[in-house]
Write an enzyme that holds these catalytic residues in place. Structure first.
Site, mmCIF file in Angstrom:
data_model
loop_
_atom_site.group_PDB
_atom_site.id
_atom_site.type_symbol
_atom_site.label_atom_id
_atom_site.label_comp_id
_atom_site.label_asym_id
_atom_site.label_seq_id
_atom_site.Cartn_x
_atom_site.Cartn_y
_atom_site.Cartn_z
ATOM 1 C CB SER A 236 -0.946 -0.068 1.207
ATOM 2 O OG SER A 236 -1.996 0.838 1.091
ATOM 3 C CG ASP A 459 -6.336 -2.655 -3.915
ATOM 4 O OD1 ASP A 459 -7.069 -2.032 -3.121
ATOM 5 O OD2 ASP A 459 -5.150 -2.935 -3.675
ATOM 6 C CG HIS A 488 -5.289 -2.684 0.155
ATOM 7 N ND1 HIS A 488 -4.686 -2.120 -0.944
ATOM 8 C CD2 HIS A 488 -4.771 -2.038 1.238
ATOM 9 C CE1 HIS A 488 -3.865 -1.164 -0.552
ATOM 10 N NE2 HIS A 488 -3.895 -1.099 0.766
#
Length: 551
Positions: A236, A459, A488
């Protein structure tokens, strides 16, 4: 800037480090790449290499199995002033087991340290080394020391705070999908107060908490671990400053994995990325409602996505009138269904709680959505770092009319998350610290070793366009896509195809030629949710701060 006089052991290290620092890359400005900061990084890295990390016992409760060690590494608060104020970052490690999980008699060679960051901004990676206990990670844990750390501002690493943690949880909360003008004015006042609180509690140090410094800290950590070249996995937001690192220090890279990449286009950092994220969550919310409708016999929430939505809105209206247990309102309901947008593992539990609530039993919803006040200090700290990094990283619109215009338009087609994302990030409109100019990160062909990008096609937290943009900008990178999936962070999860590519890269340096596809992992089955085993399970995505989405 004059370099300080270092003792002889570090002096030669400094020359080596300076030789390895890259010149500013094409498209970057001196303000972004920071020539003094690059030299300051080399000085700090030389010191760290000479000092190493004195690993010892971890703090109570931090290492349940007992194999993890903890220590600290010292970095400058301001890399332009490497002799100035220093801060300590906490680091955790589990040594490589040297064991082959498929052949107990075979000892595997150690390949160095694998450093991990779970994203956020504001997430701690201190628990990451424990993933080596999980089956999906045992081969990697055999070859690598697994290393986690708390980035600057997080946990015990020179922690940031913007408000009294006792005031952090506002429960129950309303969180209207279509806010009134009066509600908007209330949230604007709160955003201004929050920004002032960040400045008051952190003072002049506040401006030094940003992504470029996170990348520089990573190079100091590399040196402190005794690694000539860095092996790194970022999830991320961790992919963003990991890519900054690859741009600033390409000669220091061994292998890098970018899991659930952020769009690194300077024009998207961060206001544009948040708009794209809000739009993508609408699609993921539709995926969840479709799944619930498919299992109407189990949950009784409707056999079409539209009927599921009507029941969800019915629950919101009831909670607005009478919060469950006095502490779960529409805002708390929104929060738990937002986390289901990150990870489909949560779909069965969320659907069951909503179903039970509408049938007269609020306890399951209270259990998963009620504020956990014992975690208030940790959550407040995490939210403060998220805000500081995003606000410091780039210019933001300072005119409320721009936010109002853009998000009013977006909410017409993507109402699920749009306004909550506004309230999360609105302090950046009134931010008191100076802003960085985002680096236009690009690597020239051959300048960077091949890197691996992992992304799920649906995502929502980091939309798939970001993976493609990262792939374009990092020359020699390879993109592996999990098709028709929205989880994710997919490394070490339930997809054997994805994990095969991860193992091949980290253990053998093998990659597909340019890109590869993996089929989606199976949808969750109704009933008890399965446990999540991928590394990003400890990341900010599990608890979006103050009702908005994080990275």
């Amino acid at each position: 800037m004059r370099a300080p006089a270092l003792y002889s052991a570090a002096g030669s290290l400094l020359l080596t480090a300076l030789a390895g620092v890259t010149a500013p890359s094409a498209g970057g400005t001196e303000a972004a790449t920071g020539i003094p900061e690059l030299h300051g990084t080399a000085i700090a890295a030389a010191r760290a290499e000479a000092a190493g990390i004195d690993f010892g016992k971890c703090a109570l409760g931090q290492d349940m199995p007992g194999r993890m060690q903890c220590g600290t590494v010292t970095v400058p608060l301001d890399y332009a002033q490497p002799n100035g104020k220093q801060i300590k970052l906490t680091v955790s490690r589990v040594r490589a087991t040297r064991k082959d999980p498929h052949n107990s008699k075979h000892e595997v060679p150690r390949q160095g340290a694998l450093v991990y960051n779970p994203g956020g901004p504001g997430a701690s990676g201190m628990y990451f080394p424990l993933v080596g206990l999980l089956p999906e990670w045992k081969r990697i844990a055999g070859a690598y020391d697994l290393v986690g750390y708390a980035p600057r501002g997080v946990g015990r690493s020179a922690p940031l705070s913007c408000q009294d943690p006792k005031q952090f949880f506002k429960a129950p909360s309303q969180s209207p999908t279509y806010p009134s003008e009066a509600y908007k004015k209330e949230r604007i006042a709160q955003a201004k107060a929050y920004a002032r609180g960040c400045a008051k509690r952190s003072g002049s140090a506040l401006k030094h908490y940003h992504s470029l410094n996170n990348a520089r800290d990573l190079d100091v950590l590399r040196a402190a671990l005794g690694e000539e070249k860095l092996t790194f996995m970022g999830a991320s937001y961790g992919t963003y400053f990991g890519a900054l690192y690859a741009t600033l220090f390409p000669t220091h890279v061994r292998r890098m994995v970018f899991d659930g990449p952020v769009n690194p286009d300077p024009e998207q950092i961060w206001y544009g990325n948040n708009l794209a994220q809000s739009a993508a969550f609408e699609g993921r919310w539709a995926d969840l409602r479709k799944w619930i409708a498919k299992h109407d016999r189990v949950y009784g929430l409707g056999d079409t996505p539209q009927e599921v939505l009507r029941n969800y809105e019915k629950a919101r209206a009831r909670l607005a009138d009478k919060p469950a247990g006095g502490k779960v309102g529409p805002g708390q309901l929104q929060d738990v269904f937002l986390t289901a947008g990150y990870y489909d593992d949560y779909w069965p539990g969320r659907a069951q709680a909503l179903s039970a609530y509408l049938k007269g039993d609020p306890q399951p919803l209270i259990d998963i959505a009620g504020p956990q006040t014992e975690a208030a200090a940790e959550e407040e700290n995490s939210g403060a770092v998220y805000t500081a990094v995003e606000c410091n990283d780039a210019p933001w619109p300072t005119d409320w009319a721009v936010w109002d215009r853009d998000n009013t338009r977006l909410a017409r087609v993507a109402p699920f998350e749009t306004w909550d994302n506004v309230w999360l990030n609105l302090p950046c409109a009134y931010w008191p610290a100076p802003r960085q100019q985002p680096l236009d990160m690009r690597t020239a062909p051959g300048a960077l070793p091949p890197t691996l990008i992992l992304a799920a096609e649906r995502d929502a937290a980091t939309p798939y366009d970001g993976a493609r943009e990262m792939h374009r900008r990092l020359s020699g990178s390879v993109l592996v896509t999990e098709r028709d999936s929205g989880t994710h962070g997919i490394a070490g999860g339930p997809n054997a195809c994805v994990n095969g590519h991860l193992d091949a890269y980290l253990l053998e340096g093998r990659l597909p030629l340019w890109r590869a596809d993996c089929k989606a992992h199976p949808e969750p089955k109704p009933g008890a949710p399965r446990s999540r085993s991928h590394a990003s399970a400890g990341g900010r995505g599990l608890g979006a701060p103050r009702g908005g989405a994080a990275y």
